[in-house]
Design an enzyme around this catalytic site. Structure first.
Site, PDB file in Angstrom:
ATOM      1  N   GLY A  21       1.449  -0.015  -0.302  1.00 46.70           N
ATOM      2  CA  GLY A  21       2.483  -0.958   0.080  1.00 46.70           C
ATOM      3  C   GLY A  21       2.018  -2.148   0.813  1.00 46.70           C
ATOM      4  O   GLY A  21       0.749  -2.089   1.485  1.00 46.70           O
ATOM      5  N   CYS A  61      -3.711   4.474  -0.068  1.00 47.54           N
ATOM      6  CA  CYS A  61      -3.658   3.262   0.708  1.00 47.54           C
ATOM      7  C   CYS A  61      -2.573   3.349   1.821  1.00 47.54           C
ATOM      8  O   CYS A  61      -2.893   4.022   2.772  1.00 47.54           O
ATOM      9  CB  CYS A  61      -3.463   1.965  -0.335  1.00 47.54           C
ATOM     10  SG  CYS A  61      -4.013   0.342   0.408  1.00 47.54           S
ATOM     11  N   HIS A  63      -7.302   2.589  -4.806  1.00 48.44           N
ATOM     12  CA  HIS A  63      -6.351   3.057  -5.710  1.00 48.44           C
ATOM     13  C   HIS A  63      -6.885   3.687  -7.106  1.00 48.44           C
ATOM     14  O   HIS A  63      -7.354   3.127  -8.097  1.00 48.44           O
ATOM     15  CB  HIS A  63      -5.838   1.824  -6.129  1.00 48.44           C
ATOM     16  CG  HIS A  63      -4.959   1.123  -5.326  1.00 48.44           C
ATOM     17  ND1 HIS A  63      -3.545   1.271  -4.835  1.00 48.44           N
ATOM     18  CD2 HIS A  63      -5.311   0.207  -4.169  1.00 48.44           C
ATOM     19  CE1 HIS A  63      -2.977   0.744  -3.637  1.00 48.44           C
ATOM     20  NE2 HIS A  63      -4.297   0.086  -3.349  1.00 48.44           N
ATOM     21  N   ASP A  78      13.893  -1.764 -27.906  1.00 48.24           N
ATOM     22  CA  ASP A  78      14.665  -0.895 -26.969  1.00 48.24           C
ATOM     23  C   ASP A  78      15.966  -0.711 -27.874  1.00 48.24           C
ATOM     24  O   ASP A  78      16.483   0.528 -28.057  1.00 48.24           O
ATOM     25  CB  ASP A  78      14.790  -1.596 -25.694  1.00 48.24           C
ATOM     26  CG  ASP A  78      13.730  -2.065 -24.996  1.00 48.24           C
ATOM     27  OD1 ASP A  78      12.452  -1.390 -25.538  1.00 48.24           O
ATOM     28  OD2 ASP A  78      13.693  -2.725 -24.160  1.00 48.24           O
ATOM     29  N   LYS A  81       8.183   1.367 -21.339  1.00 50.01           N
ATOM     30  CA  LYS A  81       8.096   0.817 -22.672  1.00 50.01           C
ATOM     31  C   LYS A  81       6.925   1.262 -23.463  1.00 50.01           C
ATOM     32  O   LYS A  81       7.449   1.525 -24.884  1.00 50.01           O
ATOM     33  CB  LYS A  81       7.559  -0.901 -22.394  1.00 50.01           C
ATOM     34  CG  LYS A  81       7.684  -1.708 -23.479  1.00 50.01           C
ATOM     35  CD  LYS A  81       9.121  -2.413 -23.699  1.00 50.01           C
ATOM     36  CE  LYS A  81       9.290  -3.239 -24.814  1.00 50.01           C
ATOM     37  NZ  LYS A  81      10.494  -3.817 -24.682  1.00 50.01           N
TER      38      LYS A  81
END
Ligand code: XMP
Length: 514
Positions: free
Chosen positions: A58, A85, A173, A229, A370
């Site tokens: 964040g 992180c 990360h 979609d 997606k």
């Protein structure tokens, strides 16, 4: 239809742009994962019977006023946990360590040295790993209860473990593809540490969704546009409720070339969905006459669509349900809570549709990303041509025709975009780029035809790469490909004499010209 997190991995969202990516990475391991608010308590996680929890990164500093905090009980060692992180820095702070602004901020690639193999680093087979770092704060001092697992040049505590407990923290990360073996590290956490079982697959999702949706009582209405979609939503509902589904395709006259034919062929003929085609292009053109302002065009298209849709629903109704192709990122972005109560909710005003239709909204794709929707579409039997289709804006070509929308500019825009898409398809590039189209405004340039000079339209071709449409970079197309596109556009489209290629990225430009 209810996807709960039992046996899955909860990701607490502390605002990192990578928070979604963590969920996607875990799901790609075959384990269900969902994003939850950062304030979710340890008790709530236990009630959900999660296998483990990941705390995202964040942008805040853990010590600044108003910084998002986690329930302190999350760090007591009971629930398997991985802090990434900012999430890691919260862990350090919770155990009495010190987090501060590092003298040397780390952005980009860094090399870490694994000092304690096993656990998180089990089987990675390397003492040194390249990791993606993106932080200005660092753990300055760690308490004795945290054991160091890895160090980088500027982060002596690049990875830690709460001694004897299934809780870990990493400064880098692992979800980002630039981190070597990041996916293997996540897999170690998910399976090795949390003991999660593979409970997530598109096959399973399809079977569960069809079963859940088949229990809907009454008729379902779905607007289909030719986009991925709405096509997958329609195909899925058709599988579940059969003839009780009514799909409507509203031809606004602002769609891509061949959209109506494609919908009829792939959804209508091949999957057997009953689709009503409503021809409304004249109505849209009348409503748009004389309007050049892009926001006004958006409003007019939205309002006209809502009117046409409402008339259809009233004439052909009643319908108990309205199906929408909302995806997971939209649900999270709009701040709607996850959970069974909101899977089917009373329709207020979604996506510009009329608000007084008293249908309940059903959103069968609301748990999917997606790429998962594309996988689901393929499983249901939709062809590559449909599932790989590029995104297309709701207001359609109205925002790709700059200035007033006229028949002439619409024709040019549609034909030129088809040439761009077809050429990229022939070159095997279509599925590798995010969007590819042409836009046209009122720029007239001089051309030569034989010995005669004449004024003609200038078309701009735009091809961009992106991961989530938040940022985009223009595609460095081979000049030979650009030459083919340009030649075809000026040879085949009457009234066009100039072709430009957009070399604008987002930011500062947006993807659409308006
Ligand atoms: P921009 O142009 O803002 O677009 O960089 C980002 C992505 O969103 C699509 N887009 C829209 N989609 N209604 C939509 O449904 C709209 O008004 C709209 N405007 C842009 C655009 O195609 C791109 O993928």
């Amino acid at each position: 239809m209810e996807f709960d997190l039992a046996g899955g991995i909860a990701v607490l969202d502390f605002g990192s742009q990578y928070a979604h990516l963590i969920c996607r990475r875990v799901r790609s391991l075959g384990v269900y994962s969902a994003l939850l608010p950062h304030g979710t308590t340890a008790q709530e996680l236990e009630e959900k019977r999660v296998a483990g929890v990941i705390l995202s990164g964040g942008p805040a500093s853990v010590s600044s006023v108003g910084a998002p905090m986690a329930d302190p009980r999350i760090f007591d060692g009971r629930i398997p946990m991985l802090g990434i992180c900012y999430g890691y820095q919260l862990m350090v702070k919770a155990h009495g360590g010190e987090v501060g602004t590092a003298e040397q901020k780390e952005y980009g690639r860094a090399s870490i040295k694994v000092v304690e193999a096993g656990g998180l680093f089990e089987g990675l087979g390397a003492e040194r790993l390249v990791c993606w770092m993106s932080h200005s704060d660092s753990a300055m001092k760690i308490p004795g209860s945290l054991q160091v697992l890895a160090a980088s040049e500027s982060s002596p505590y690049a990875a830690v473990r709460l001694s004897g407990k299934p809780q870990f923290g990493v400064q880098f990360h692992p979800e980002v593809s630039h981190t070597e073996k990041g996916q293997a590290l996540l897999s170690n956490f998910v399976f090795g540490i949390c003991g999660a079982e593979r409970n997530w697959s598109m096959q399973g999702f399809l079977a569960q969704s069809v079963e859940g949706l088949s229990k809907l009582e009454g008729r379902v209405l779905c607007a289909v546009s030719g986009g991925v979609d709405s096509s997958v939503t329609t195909a899925l509902l058709h599988k579940a409720v059969g003839e009780r589904l009514r799909s409507v395709f509203i031809d606004t006259g602002l769609l891509r070339a061949g959209e109506a034919e494609q919908v009829k062929k792939y959804l209508g003929v091949e999957l057997g969905v009953t689709i009503t085609m409503v021809e409304a292009s004249e109505r849209f053109m009348k409503a748009l006459a004389g309007i050049a302002d892009p926001e006004e065009k958006r409003r007019v298209v939205g309002r006209t669509f809502a009117d046409v849709f409402e008339e259809f629903a009233k004439e052909e109704g009643p319908f108990e349900y309205l199906a929408q192709g909302t995806l997971y990122p939209d649900v999270i972005e709009s701040g709607r809570a996850t959970g069974p109560a909101s899977v089917i909710k009373t329709h207020h005003n979604v996506g510009g549709l009329p608000s007084d239709l008293s249908m309940k909204v059903v959103e069968p794709l609301r748990d999917l990303y997606k790429d998962e929707v594309r996988e689901l579409g393929t499983l249901i039997g939709l062809p590559r041509k449909v599932v790989e289709r590029h995104p297309f804006p709701g207001p359609g070509l109205a925002v790709r025709v700059v200035g007033e929308v006229t028949d002439e500019k619409l024709r040019i825009c549609r034909q030129a975009s088809k040439i761009v898409e077809d050429t990229l398809e022939e070159e095997g590039l279509y599925a590798r780029v995010w969007q590819a189209f042409a836009y046209v405004g009122d720029d007239m340039v001089t051309g030569v035809l034989g010995d005669e000079g004449r004024l003609g339209h200038q078309v701009t071709v735009k091809v961009v790469e992106s991961v989530d449409a938040m940022t985009a970079d223009w595609t460095r197309l081979d000049p030979q490909v650009l030459a083919r596109i340009s030649n075809r556009i000026t040879n085949e489209i009457g009234g066009v004499v100039g072709v430009a290629y957009s070399v604008s990225s987002k930011p500062p430009a947006t993807i659409e010209p308006q």
